[in-house]
Write an enzyme that holds these catalytic residues in place. Structure first.
Site, PDB file in Angstrom:
ATOM      1  N   CYS A   1     -17.399 -10.784   5.877  1.00 17.07           N
ATOM      2  CA  CYS A   1     -19.036 -11.395   6.570  1.00 17.07           C
ATOM      3  C   CYS A   1     -18.476 -13.243   6.596  1.00 17.07           C
ATOM      4  O   CYS A   1     -17.486 -14.134   5.867  1.00 17.07           O
ATOM      5  CB  CYS A   1     -19.457 -11.650   5.048  1.00 17.07           C
ATOM      6  SG  CYS A   1     -21.238 -12.730   5.861  1.00 17.07           S
TER       7      CYS A   1
ATOM      8  N   HIS B   1      -1.053  -4.088  -8.710  1.00 11.51           N
ATOM      9  CA  HIS B   1      -2.477  -3.733  -9.565  1.00 11.51           C
ATOM     10  C   HIS B   1      -2.980  -2.492  -8.338  1.00 11.51           C
ATOM     11  O   HIS B   1      -4.285  -2.014  -8.040  1.00 11.51           O
ATOM     12  CB  HIS B   1      -3.734  -4.899  -8.823  1.00 11.51           C
ATOM     13  CG  HIS B   1      -3.970  -5.391  -7.699  1.00 11.51           C
ATOM     14  ND1 HIS B   1      -5.411  -5.236  -6.791  1.00 11.51           N
ATOM     15  CD2 HIS B   1      -3.238  -6.163  -6.968  1.00 11.51           C
ATOM     16  CE1 HIS B   1      -5.439  -6.262  -6.022  1.00 11.51           C
ATOM     17  NE2 HIS B   1      -4.152  -6.611  -6.237  1.00 11.51           N
TER      18      HIS B   1
ATOM     19  N   GLN C   1       0.920  -1.016   0.484  1.00  5.07           N
ATOM     20  CA  GLN C   1       0.434  -0.276  -0.122  1.00  5.07           C
ATOM     21  C   GLN C   1       0.794   0.819  -0.349  1.00  5.07           C
ATOM     22  O   GLN C   1      -0.110   2.486  -0.668  1.00  5.07           O
ATOM     23  CB  GLN C   1      -1.240   0.187   1.609  1.00  5.07           C
ATOM     24  CG  GLN C   1      -1.937  -1.155   0.687  1.00  5.07           C
ATOM     25  CD  GLN C   1      -3.378  -0.468   0.296  1.00  5.07           C
ATOM     26  OE1 GLN C   1      -3.038   0.074  -0.765  1.00  5.07           O
ATOM     27  NE2 GLN C   1      -3.664  -1.635  -0.107  1.00  5.07           N
TER      28      GLN C   1
HETATM   29  N1  PLP Z   1      -0.414  -6.745   1.035  1.00  5.11           N
HETATM   30  C1  PLP Z   1      -1.630  -5.175   1.745  1.00  5.11           C
HETATM   31  C2  PLP Z   1      -0.910  -4.425   2.332  1.00  5.11           C
HETATM   32  C3  PLP Z   1      -2.375  -5.378   0.848  1.00  5.11           C
HETATM   33  O1  PLP Z   1      -2.867  -4.330   0.882  1.00  5.11           O
HETATM   34  C4  PLP Z   1      -2.442  -6.175  -0.623  1.00  5.11           C
HETATM   35  C5  PLP Z   1      -3.981  -6.671  -1.224  1.00  5.11           C
HETATM   36  O2  PLP Z   1      -4.746  -5.751  -0.913  1.00  5.11           O
HETATM   37  C6  PLP Z   1      -1.222  -7.317  -0.593  1.00  5.11           C
HETATM   38  C7  PLP Z   1      -0.813  -7.293   0.776  1.00  5.11           C
HETATM   39  C8  PLP Z   1      -1.496  -9.148  -1.423  1.00  5.11           C
HETATM   40  O3  PLP Z   1      -1.590  -8.018  -2.668  1.00  5.11           O
HETATM   41  P1  PLP Z   1      -2.028  -9.354  -4.174  1.00  5.11           P
HETATM   42  O4  PLP Z   1      -3.643  -8.772  -4.236  1.00  5.11           O
HETATM   43  O5  PLP Z   1      -1.133  -8.428  -5.233  1.00  5.11           O
HETATM   44  O6  PLP Z   1      -1.686 -10.284  -4.203  1.00  5.11           O
END
Ligand code: PLP
Length: 382
Positions: free
Chosen positions: A323, A200, A178
């Site tokens: 949920c 992404h 993030q």
């Molecule tokens: N780590 C954090 C802090 C995330 O917010 C996310 C996804 O929401 C991930 C890891 C996992 O990433 P990915 O969706 O590319 O596997």
């Protein structure tokens, strides 16, 4: 219907410039980068260019970047690979608010006999540094602690944390999924050994990520086979997506100065909602947060019900509940912060991106109060 997308911590749109640079790698340059002939071989330099752009976003050397399929893979590779490489006596340290991509592998290793400590946070989501210090007294340790939280945006003092872990002779991985692209990151100043990135979350497609591995870090490989990625991850490279990630990182680096504009929009949204809706509160340290994230509790009502009504108006956000077994449980992050029951259930995460506008913010501020009023009239807690 108008769409207002405030769920960018879940995923972001692919930037048009990113799609554009990827397309030739589906149509013209589809060779295998490991081939001896010119047709495949010409692709290799584009992978290396992309590696340079990812490295540059975080102040790393290109040789320290390994491409993966996502943030979860980067986290799993770092945690399993480092713990396996460092051997049986290793104590694992993580926090109670990590993403499941970190929590999952750490708990799996605990189930296999490793000692695991999950450090707590206070009601603002701030890491308990005294508990961390104490947990370092019995080494050797491997720590995985996030740079910034996906639900609240709260930033951990990762420079101080990594210095503590390194002084104790430990190895540290940080999940910067993030943080990357939203905050300046410089691994030449912050002594983390490994750092995860996900495409992404910064306007590259889903299905591509990267792991920074500092030179000299001991790491076992779990993808065995070919010699790609310097023998650290076998498998023919996902060339179009790697090129896309490179472009997205280049754009993120150039756009870091735009994060102030995003923070201003986020603050306008947050202050507007707090003013327009009574009995609301912000979850997480407001001073030390990602510029794009606001987590607000609308007390006495269910987050899911709010999301459902927002969705009818084309507004996309997330709730802090999951949920599970038919009941709406507040997320592990909200529970770790000890947010009171009536607020925990009504927590909503708004996460913005550079594509959001002031009109988006105004639209949400205008439409939220009637939704909250309507749901409170039905609430057994009011
Ligand atoms: N780590 C954090 C802090 C995330 O917010 C996310 C996804 O929401 C991930 C890891 C996992 O990433 P990915 O969706 O590319 O596997």
């Amino acid at each position: 219907m108008k769409t207002v997308y405030f769920d960018n911590n879940a995923t972001t749109c692919v930037a048009p410039e990113v799609t554009e640079v990827m397309i030739p790698f589906f149509k013209e340059y589809w060779g295998n980068p490991s081939s001896m002939h010119y047709f495949g071989g010409q692709v290799r330099k584009h992978i290396e260019e992309a590696r340079g752009k990812v490295a540059s976003l975080i102040g790393a050397d290109p040789s320290e970047i390994v491409f993966t399929s996502c943030g979860s893979e980067s986290d799993n590779m770092a945690i399993n690979g480092a713990v396996e490489a460092s051997g049986a006596g290793t104590r694992i340290i993580t926090s109670r608010v990590e993403h499941p991509a970190v929590q999952g592998p750490c708990r799996h290793l605990r189930d296999q006999g490793f000692h695991l400590t999950e450090i707590g946070v206070d009601s603002a989501g701030i890491l308990d540094m005294a508990e961390l210090r104490e947990s370092l007294l019995e080494g050797p340790v491997f720590a995985s602690l996030m740079w910034a939280n996906n639900e609240t945006g709260v930033i951990f003092p990762i420079e101080e944390i990594s210095q503590m872990i390194k002084s104790a002779g430990g190895v540290i991985h940080t999940d910067a999924v993030q943080a990357a692209g939203k905050l300046p990151i410089d691994v030449s100043k912050v002594p983390v050994d490994m750092l995860s990135i996900s495409g992404h979350k910064l306007h590259a497609p889903k299905g591509i990520g990267a792991l920074y591995i500092r030179k000299g870090t001991k790491l076992n490989t779990f993808m065995l086979g070919g010699h790609q990625e310097n023998g650290r991850r076998a498998g023919t490279e996902n060339v179009p997506y790697i090129v896309g990630l490179g472009k997205a990182c280049e754009m993120a680096a150039a756009g870091l100065k735009d994060e102030n504009r995003i923070a201003t929009l986020r603050d306008k949204l947050e202050n507007g909602l707090l003013k327009a809706c009574p009995d609301t509160m912000v979850n997480g340290d407001r001073k030390n947060r990602l510029p794009n994230t606001s987590n607000i509790s609308f007390q006495y009502i269910e987050g899911e019900a709010i999301l459902y009504h927002l969705s009818d108006l084309g507004i996309c956000a997330s709730s802090g509940s999951a949920c599970t077994s038919g009941s709406l449980e507040p997320s592990h992050v909200i529970r770790a912060m000890g947010i009171p029951f009536t607020a925990a259930h009504g927590s909503i995460r708004f996460s913005l991106s550079r594509y959001n506008t002031e009109e988006d913010v105004d639209y949400v501020i205008e439409n939220m109060p009637p939704i909250v009023d309507r749901l409170r009239k039905l609430s057994p807690f009011v």
